[in-house]
Design a protein around this motif. Structure first.
Motif, short mmCIF file in Angstrom:
data_model
loop_
_atom_site.label_atom_id
_atom_site.label_comp_id
_atom_site.label_asym_id
_atom_site.label_seq_id
_atom_site.Cartn_x
_atom_site.Cartn_y
_atom_site.Cartn_z
N LEU A 124 0.83 -1.28 -0.10
CA LEU A 124 -0.03 0.09 0.02
C LEU A 124 0.92 1.46 0.03
O LEU A 124 1.75 1.42 0.89
CB LEU A 124 -0.87 0.08 1.32
CG LEU A 124 -1.86 -1.41 1.33
CD1 LEU A 124 -2.49 -1.09 2.63
CD2 LEU A 124 -2.91 -1.30 0.18
N GLU A 125 0.67 2.07 -1.16
CA GLU A 125 1.47 3.39 -1.16
C GLU A 125 0.57 4.68 -1.24
O GLU A 125 -0.48 4.61 -1.93
CB GLU A 125 2.21 3.20 -2.39
CG GLU A 125 3.11 4.54 -2.95
CD GLU A 125 4.10 5.13 -2.05
OE1 GLU A 125 3.72 6.28 -1.86
OE2 GLU A 125 4.82 4.35 -1.27
N ALA A 126 0.97 5.46 -0.29
CA ALA A 126 0.10 6.54 -0.22
C ALA A 126 0.03 7.66 -1.37
O ALA A 126 -0.79 8.13 -1.73
CB ALA A 126 0.35 7.54 0.89
N GLU A 127 1.15 7.77 -2.13
CA GLU A 127 1.43 8.20 -3.59
C GLU A 127 1.49 7.41 -4.69
O GLU A 127 0.63 6.61 -4.90
CB GLU A 127 2.32 9.19 -3.34
CG GLU A 127 2.26 10.43 -2.17
CD GLU A 127 1.21 11.24 -2.29
OE1 GLU A 127 0.60 11.60 -3.37
OE2 GLU A 127 0.63 11.84 -1.44
N ASP A 128 2.66 7.44 -5.23
CA ASP A 128 2.87 6.41 -6.19
C ASP A 128 4.40 5.66 -6.00
O ASP A 128 5.22 6.43 -5.07
CB ASP A 128 2.90 6.87 -7.59
CG ASP A 128 3.73 8.16 -7.84
OD1 ASP A 128 4.70 8.37 -7.04
OD2 ASP A 128 3.47 8.92 -8.63
N ALA B 116 -3.40 5.58 1.15
CA ALA B 116 -2.62 5.77 2.33
C ALA B 116 -3.39 5.13 3.34
O ALA B 116 -4.46 4.83 3.50
CB ALA B 116 -3.00 7.30 2.66
N VAL B 117 -2.59 4.55 4.39
CA VAL B 117 -3.11 3.67 5.47
C VAL B 117 -3.42 4.71 6.64
O VAL B 117 -2.57 5.49 6.83
CB VAL B 117 -1.85 2.79 5.79
CG1 VAL B 117 -2.44 2.16 7.18
CG2 VAL B 117 -1.80 1.72 5.09
N LYS C 64 1.69 9.15 11.49
CA LYS C 64 1.36 8.85 13.04
C LYS C 64 1.06 7.18 12.94
O LYS C 64 0.65 6.60 14.00
CB LYS C 64 -0.18 9.54 13.13
CG LYS C 64 -0.14 10.86 13.28
CD LYS C 64 -1.33 11.50 13.77
CE LYS C 64 -1.22 13.18 13.85
NZ LYS C 64 -2.46 13.69 14.19
N LEU C 65 1.48 6.37 12.06
CA LEU C 65 1.19 5.09 12.13
C LEU C 65 2.26 4.21 12.99
O LEU C 65 2.02 3.29 13.33
CB LEU C 65 1.56 4.52 10.48
CG LEU C 65 0.60 4.82 9.49
CD1 LEU C 65 0.78 4.28 8.13
CD2 LEU C 65 -0.70 4.49 10.05
N LEU C 66 3.27 5.13 13.29
CA LEU C 66 4.30 4.55 14.24
C LEU C 66 4.19 5.52 15.56
O LEU C 66 4.19 6.84 15.62
CB LEU C 66 5.59 4.66 13.92
CG LEU C 66 6.75 3.72 14.53
CD1 LEU C 66 6.33 2.30 14.43
CD2 LEU C 66 8.12 4.12 13.78
N PRO C 67 3.97 4.86 17.05
CA PRO C 67 3.90 5.89 17.95
C PRO C 67 5.08 6.77 18.26
O PRO C 67 6.25 6.22 17.92
CB PRO C 67 3.85 4.67 19.04
CG PRO C 67 3.41 3.54 18.53
CD PRO C 67 3.98 3.39 17.15
N TRP C 68 5.04 7.91 18.63
CA TRP C 68 6.08 8.64 18.94
C TRP C 68 7.38 8.23 19.54
O TRP C 68 8.45 8.43 19.38
CB TRP C 68 5.69 10.19 19.43
CG TRP C 68 5.16 9.88 21.14
CD1 TRP C 68 4.07 9.88 21.69
CD2 TRP C 68 6.26 10.14 22.00
NE1 TRP C 68 4.11 9.65 22.90
CE2 TRP C 68 5.64 10.02 23.26
CE3 TRP C 68 7.50 10.41 22.06
CZ2 TRP C 68 6.25 10.11 24.53
CZ3 TRP C 68 8.31 10.32 23.25
CH2 TRP C 68 7.43 10.20 24.64
N TYR C 69 6.98 7.46 20.48
CA TYR C 69 7.93 6.91 21.61
C TYR C 69 8.91 5.72 20.75
O TYR C 69 9.67 5.03 21.50
CB TYR C 69 7.37 6.38 22.59
CG TYR C 69 6.21 5.34 22.80
CD1 TYR C 69 6.78 3.94 22.53
CD2 TYR C 69 4.92 5.86 22.90
CE1 TYR C 69 5.45 2.92 22.51
CE2 TYR C 69 3.96 4.87 22.79
CZ TYR C 69 4.25 3.57 22.66
OH TYR C 69 3.11 2.74 22.53
#
Length: 420
Positions: free
Chosen positions: A53-57, A202-203, A237-242
């Motif tokens: 899955l790709e948000a753009e190309d 985009a996921v 935001k798919l990965l938690p900040w920490y």
């Protein structure tokens, strides 16, 4: 800012479908760059069903915009790897770095990817104090069994590069390529073995449920046994900040007009070049004799007018004969930099893996990271877990705070580079 010469120099690709409805796969990969495509190709060749899955190309992010320079190893020095992991495992990491270059070479040859690949990259000393560092680096790698480095003093360097540096080392184990062509070639190779790639998909979220991972986009859903997060600086935001061990740093590249015979006078060896400053200049010639000139790290998006002026000045300092030249193309993007310059490998739960933070050395390293994620899914996590042992400080949340920290770090680097 993505008005790149890379995009202009390849045929316009037919858009791939957007994900719609619910699909099933053994593995779902987020990101159609070097990392994600490498993982997808490796998994599909092992018989797994894969959806990307790709948000753009394909190649929209750093994989299609970077300087195209191929360097063995990770971006931090070997001594730091030894301090973190110990001598034996540091040697394993060094060998993995060499394996990443071999993987790239093999895929270009095996899948007949036309990406202007050539070998030879120069590391050059801006200042006299850096020459002993060059010697020490060459000796350190020689002790690791790496014999592809050639030292050139100031006079000898002129036969390879007509610029004012104190010395240089040619690394015949590195080189350069057209990164967008390589990304597109990886995508075609992956699709030929059954990988399904969806663009503009985009996921938005994902969750583990019932022994599977459900991955949501605006128009569809993928249920998979494993999820690989391969978006690097563009995961959002798919990965938690920490769990983010990097900060995004803006980096920029300009491409001149075709320079004709002047190009050979600038870089007779036609090798890619990178200097030894912390905030580096890097450059190379294209097949049509343009000079691609990169650098100008920034904590926030640069103003186009100021960026153009700064980049022209930097190019003119290296090559005074180009002081009157402008760029026909000027583009940039986000480089995922870690404090240590070592990449980040990690897990979220039992079914989600991620890699990121290649720190400007991702052309070969990102492909290796994708392969290591694939190996982990296939049941061999030894190399992934080795890389995941590196301890990274979390990046504090909040855009203003991050920008302030990046600005302070870049100021410190500039002060370091200004020392004689």
């Amino acid at each position: 800012m993505n008005d790149s010469w890379y995009r202009a120099s390849v045929p316009v690709a037919s858009p791939r479908a957007q994900l719609a409805g619910a699909l099933e796969a053994d593995v779902c990969v987020v990101g159609a760059g070097f990392t994600g495509l490498s993982a997808a190709l490796e998994l599909a060749e092992a018989g797994r069903s894969v959806i990307v899955l790709e948000a753009e190309d394909v190649g929209w992010g750093c994989s299609g915009r970077n300087g195209g320079q191929i360097n063995p190893g990770v971006a931090c020095d070997h001594a730091r790897v030894v301090r973190e992991l110990g001598e034996a495992d540091a040697r394993r990491v060094w060998q993995l770095g060499l394996d990443g270059v071999d993987l790239l070479r093999d895929r270009v040859e095996r899948h007949e990817i036309d990406c202007d690949l050539k070998w030879g990259i120069l590391l050059v000393a801006n200042k006299a104090r850096q020459v002993p560092e060059l010697h020490a680096w060459q000796q350190e790698l020689a002790e690791l069994g790496y014999d592809r480095l050639e030292f050139h003093d100031r006079a000898a360097l002129q036969g390879l590069l007509r610029a004012d540096y104190h010395a240089g080392v040619m690394d015949w184990g590195g080189g350069d390529l057209h990164p967008l062509k390589y990304a597109q070639g990886l995508a075609r190779a992956a699709e030929q073995v059954g990988v399904r790639i969806f663009e503009r998909s985009a996921v938005q979220a994902y969750q583990e449920r019932g022994g599977r991972v459900e991955v949501q986009t605006a128009a569809g859903c993928v249920r998979a046994g494993h999820l690989l997060l391969a978006g690097n600086a563009y995961l959002g935001k798919l990965l938690p900040w920490y769990r983010k061990g990097f900060m995004p740093i803006g980096s920029y590249i300009g491409a001149t007009r075709p320079l004709g015979d002047v190009a050979e006078q600038l870089i007779p060896s036609r090798a890619a070049v990178c200097d030894m400053n912390t905030l580096i200049d890097y450059y190379r010639l294209t097949p049509d004799n343009r000079l691609l000139f990169g650098g100008r790290a920034s904590a926030r998006d640069a103003r186009p007018d100021a960026l153009r002026q700064t980049m022209r000045q930097r190019m003119g300092l290296v090559f005074p004969q180009l002081a009157g030249e402008d760029f026909e193309y000027l583009w940039g993007g986000q480089v995922a930099m870690t404090m240590s310059k070592a990449p980040v490998f990690g897990r979220l739960g039992k079914r989600v893996l991620f890699t990121q933070g290649y720190s400007g050395q991702g052309v070969a390293l990102a492909g290796l990271a994708g392969k290591l994620m694939a190996e982990t899914v296939l049941g061999d996590a030894r190399n992934f877990d080795l890389m995941a042992r590196w301890r990274h400080l979390p990046v504090p949340p909040g855009t203003p705070l991050q920008t302030a920290i990046r600005a302070l770090a870049l100021l410190w680097y500039r002060l370091q580079d200004s020392r004689q």
